[in-house]
Motif scaffolding. Structure first.
Motif, mmCIF file in Angstrom:
data_model
loop_
_atom_site.group_PDB
_atom_site.id
_atom_site.type_symbol
_atom_site.label_atom_id
_atom_site.label_comp_id
_atom_site.label_asym_id
_atom_site.label_seq_id
_atom_site.Cartn_x
_atom_site.Cartn_y
_atom_site.Cartn_z
ATOM 1 N N TRP A 260 0.788 -1.122 -0.026
ATOM 2 C CA TRP A 260 0.061 -0.141 -0.185
ATOM 3 C C TRP A 260 0.843 1.428 -0.123
ATOM 4 O O TRP A 260 1.954 1.371 0.664
ATOM 5 C CB TRP A 260 -1.069 0.055 1.324
ATOM 6 N N CYS A 261 0.482 2.319 -0.792
ATOM 7 C CA CYS A 261 1.201 3.621 -0.716
ATOM 8 C C CYS A 261 0.125 4.661 -0.882
ATOM 9 O O CYS A 261 -0.776 4.702 -1.700
ATOM 10 C CB CYS A 261 1.939 3.656 -2.146
ATOM 11 N N PRO A 262 0.512 5.676 -0.092
ATOM 12 C CA PRO A 262 -0.272 6.988 0.015
ATOM 13 C C PRO A 262 -0.207 7.376 -1.607
ATOM 14 O O PRO A 262 0.827 7.483 -2.233
ATOM 15 C CB PRO A 262 0.609 7.748 0.970
ATOM 16 N N VAL A 263 -1.389 8.012 -1.756
ATOM 17 C CA VAL A 263 -1.660 8.632 -3.110
ATOM 18 C C VAL A 263 -0.695 9.610 -3.320
ATOM 19 O O VAL A 263 -0.282 9.864 -4.408
ATOM 20 C CB VAL A 263 -3.046 8.966 -3.509
ATOM 21 N N SER A 264 -0.444 10.374 -2.436
ATOM 22 C CA SER A 264 0.531 11.670 -2.578
ATOM 23 C C SER A 264 1.670 11.087 -2.735
ATOM 24 O O SER A 264 2.653 11.976 -2.914
ATOM 25 C CB SER A 264 0.295 12.432 -1.302
ATOM 26 N N GLU A 265 2.217 10.070 -2.633
ATOM 27 C CA GLU A 265 3.644 9.416 -2.465
ATOM 28 C C GLU A 265 3.785 8.525 -3.624
ATOM 29 O O GLU A 265 4.865 7.777 -3.490
ATOM 30 C CB GLU A 265 4.124 9.081 -0.992
ATOM 31 N N ILE A 266 3.117 8.427 -4.551
ATOM 32 C CA ILE A 266 3.199 7.397 -5.638
ATOM 33 C C ILE A 266 4.738 7.482 -6.240
ATOM 34 O O ILE A 266 4.912 8.580 -6.732
ATOM 35 C CB ILE A 266 2.095 7.566 -6.754
ATOM 36 N N PRO A 267 5.323 6.696 -6.382
ATOM 37 C CA PRO A 267 6.962 6.750 -6.733
ATOM 38 C C PRO A 267 7.130 6.760 -8.293
ATOM 39 O O PRO A 267 7.552 5.637 -8.672
ATOM 40 C CB PRO A 267 7.527 5.464 -6.111
ATOM 41 N N TYR A 268 6.692 7.818 -8.869
ATOM 42 C CA TYR A 268 6.498 7.590 -10.348
ATOM 43 C C TYR A 268 8.025 7.417 -10.810
ATOM 44 O O TYR A 268 8.383 7.035 -11.861
ATOM 45 C CB TYR A 268 6.105 9.082 -11.071
ATOM 46 N N ASP A 269 9.041 7.900 -9.966
ATOM 47 C CA ASP A 269 10.482 7.904 -10.594
ATOM 48 C C ASP A 269 10.863 6.264 -10.703
ATOM 49 O O ASP A 269 11.789 5.835 -11.276
ATOM 50 C CB ASP A 269 11.350 8.523 -9.666
ATOM 51 N N LYS A 270 10.169 5.415 -10.127
ATOM 52 C CA LYS A 270 10.645 3.894 -10.061
ATOM 53 C C LYS A 270 9.463 3.228 -10.886
ATOM 54 O O LYS A 270 9.549 2.277 -10.926
ATOM 55 C CB LYS A 270 10.360 3.378 -8.538
ATOM 56 N N MET A 271 8.543 3.844 -11.624
ATOM 57 C CA MET A 271 7.620 3.256 -12.434
ATOM 58 C C MET A 271 7.885 3.457 -13.960
ATOM 59 O O MET A 271 8.998 4.377 -14.228
ATOM 60 C CB MET A 271 6.191 3.986 -12.027
ATOM 61 N N TRP A 272 7.246 2.910 -14.896
ATOM 62 C CA TRP A 272 7.202 3.262 -16.325
ATOM 63 C C TRP A 272 7.107 4.787 -16.430
ATOM 64 O O TRP A 272 6.282 5.448 -15.847
ATOM 65 C CB TRP A 272 6.251 2.293 -17.247
ATOM 66 N N GLU A 273 8.033 5.285 -17.472
ATOM 67 C CA GLU A 273 7.866 6.833 -17.586
ATOM 68 C C GLU A 273 6.652 7.255 -17.944
ATOM 69 O O GLU A 273 6.237 8.713 -17.667
ATOM 70 C CB GLU A 273 9.116 7.139 -18.723
ATOM 71 N N ASP A 274 5.753 6.624 -18.792
ATOM 72 C CA ASP A 274 4.471 7.034 -19.130
ATOM 73 C C ASP A 274 3.541 7.347 -17.970
ATOM 74 O O ASP A 274 2.618 8.157 -18.310
ATOM 75 C CB ASP A 274 3.878 6.034 -20.159
ATOM 76 N N ASP A 275 3.605 6.539 -16.804
ATOM 77 C CA ASP A 275 2.539 6.638 -15.848
ATOM 78 C C ASP A 275 2.245 8.055 -15.529
ATOM 79 O O ASP A 275 1.099 8.425 -15.169
ATOM 80 C CB ASP A 275 3.056 5.663 -14.654
ATOM 81 N N ILE A 276 3.375 8.965 -15.193
ATOM 82 C CA ILE A 276 3.113 10.063 -14.595
ATOM 83 C C ILE A 276 2.217 11.038 -15.534
ATOM 84 O O ILE A 276 1.581 12.081 -15.117
ATOM 85 C CB ILE A 276 4.551 10.871 -14.425
ATOM 86 N N HIS A 277 2.020 10.615 -16.691
ATOM 87 C CA HIS A 277 1.568 11.546 -17.875
ATOM 88 C C HIS A 277 -0.080 11.237 -17.832
ATOM 89 O O HIS A 277 -0.745 11.944 -18.603
ATOM 90 C CB HIS A 277 2.126 11.364 -19.168
ATOM 91 N N TRP A 278 -0.480 10.074 -17.340
ATOM 92 C CA TRP A 278 -1.895 9.714 -17.516
ATOM 93 C C TRP A 278 -2.388 9.354 -16.310
ATOM 94 O O TRP A 278 -3.876 9.491 -15.798
ATOM 95 C CB TRP A 278 -2.102 8.574 -18.581
ATOM 96 N N LEU A 279 -1.722 8.766 -15.141
ATOM 97 C CA LEU A 279 -2.186 8.323 -14.021
ATOM 98 C C LEU A 279 -2.880 9.561 -13.131
ATOM 99 O O LEU A 279 -4.192 9.526 -12.744
ATOM 100 C CB LEU A 279 -1.316 7.517 -13.191
#
Length: 314
Positions: A260-279
């Protein structure tokens, strides 16, 4: 009355078993399971003989229970030969598709079978490549060198693979996974996977979520669609779902470590690069479609639109 009904529909049951046996003949490595269906047909025939005898001689219908016990006893004694069927892979516990349930005596999913027989898997892959016509191969890979999303006609673009991904929200937290295997291993993602032949996208989303987290989700809402073109030739379409309720206990699997991760702390830097553009758009309640070009895990270009954008264009 019950015995008359059984006798009436017996033939259909026997035909169904024999049709199953015919289907098994097309599946390689199915020697034991083909004979298993013959055993089952034999038990059914024995039971029918008992029922017909009771009816023909007008015997006490309770004698049918004796026939049931006899057939059940024989089935128990011969269970290893008559019941070799499994619904889950004996190695990784992944749910098997229909062909692997009725066929393939080893009861392994295709992935585990390929791991156990790497030489055979490699030969099969080479055989598939040989069967692809040159013009088909060229058609499949025509977009692999695309530099921008504008270089691709997305209306004609056809993905080689289709998958699903599901985000589960609970209050101000979201369930993510550390992916251990497959495409994107080593990255943080949400539970998901490929759609099997007999599944809808919604059914696949529920199944994959349970397989990777141990939790059951329902009332899923599709919030968007993703199109990926990779430089190595892979093309993939993904359907994104959101869920807000669940049952069960969280557990780590061979495929993923959920957390579980707080929504405000989603680790976009550790995810696929596209995630931050649509999630973030999806979490704002906007339906979206994203198209991306990747070189390995590096994003080359992107285009994300929402329904609001489409309406403004109109």
């Amino acid at each position: 009355m019950i015995l008359q009904t059984i006798e009436q529909y017996y033939t259909w049951a026997l035909i169904a078993i024999l049709l199953l046996n015919l289907a098994q003949r097309k599946i390689p490595g199915t020697y034991k399971k083909r004979f298993a269906t013959i055993y089952l047909a034999s038990f059914l025939l024995l039971f029918e003989v008992g029922v017909v005898t009771i009816l023909a001689r007008d015997l006490n219908h309770n004698l049918a229970w004796l026939v049931v016990v006899l057939c059940a006893g024989l089935l128990f004694l011969l269970r290893e030969r008559a019941l070799p069927f499994r619904f889950h892979c004996v190695e990784c516990n992944k749910r098997l598709d229909f062909n692997h349930v009725i066929g393939h005596d080893d009861n392994l999913c295709q992935e585990c079978y390929d791991k156990a027989h790497p030489d055979e898997a490699k030969a099969e892959e080479e055989k598939k490549k040989e069967l692809v016509k040159p013009e088909e191969a060229q058609e499949d890979d025509r977009y692999r060198d695309a530099e921008t999303v504008a270089d691709i006609d997305w209306d004609l673009w056809e993905p080689k693979e289709i998958c699903v991904i599901t985000y589960l929200f609970n209050d101000d937290q979201v369930l993510l996974i550390d992916k251990k295997t497959g495409l994107g291993s080593g990255l943080v993602n949400a539970p998901g996977g490929h759609i099997e032949e007999t599944e809808t996208a919604l059914e696949a989303a529920k199944r994959e979520f349970t397989e990777e987290t141990g939790l059951e989700v329902d009332d899923l809402q599709q919030v968007g669609k993703l199109n990926f073109q990779f430089r190595d030739g892979l093309s993939e379409r993904g359907y994104v779902y959101f869920a807000h309720s669940f049952k069960g206990e969280l557990q780590e699997t061979d495929e993923a470590r959920p957390f579980w991760c707080p929504v405000s702390e989603i680790p976009y830097d550790k995810m696929w690069e596209d995630d931050i553009h649509w999630l973030p758009l999806a979490m704002e309640g906007k339906r979206f479609e994203g198209s991306f070009i990747f070189d390995g895990q590096t994003m080359v270009d992107k285009l994300v639109t929402t329904e609001e954008d489409d309406e403004e264009e109109l």
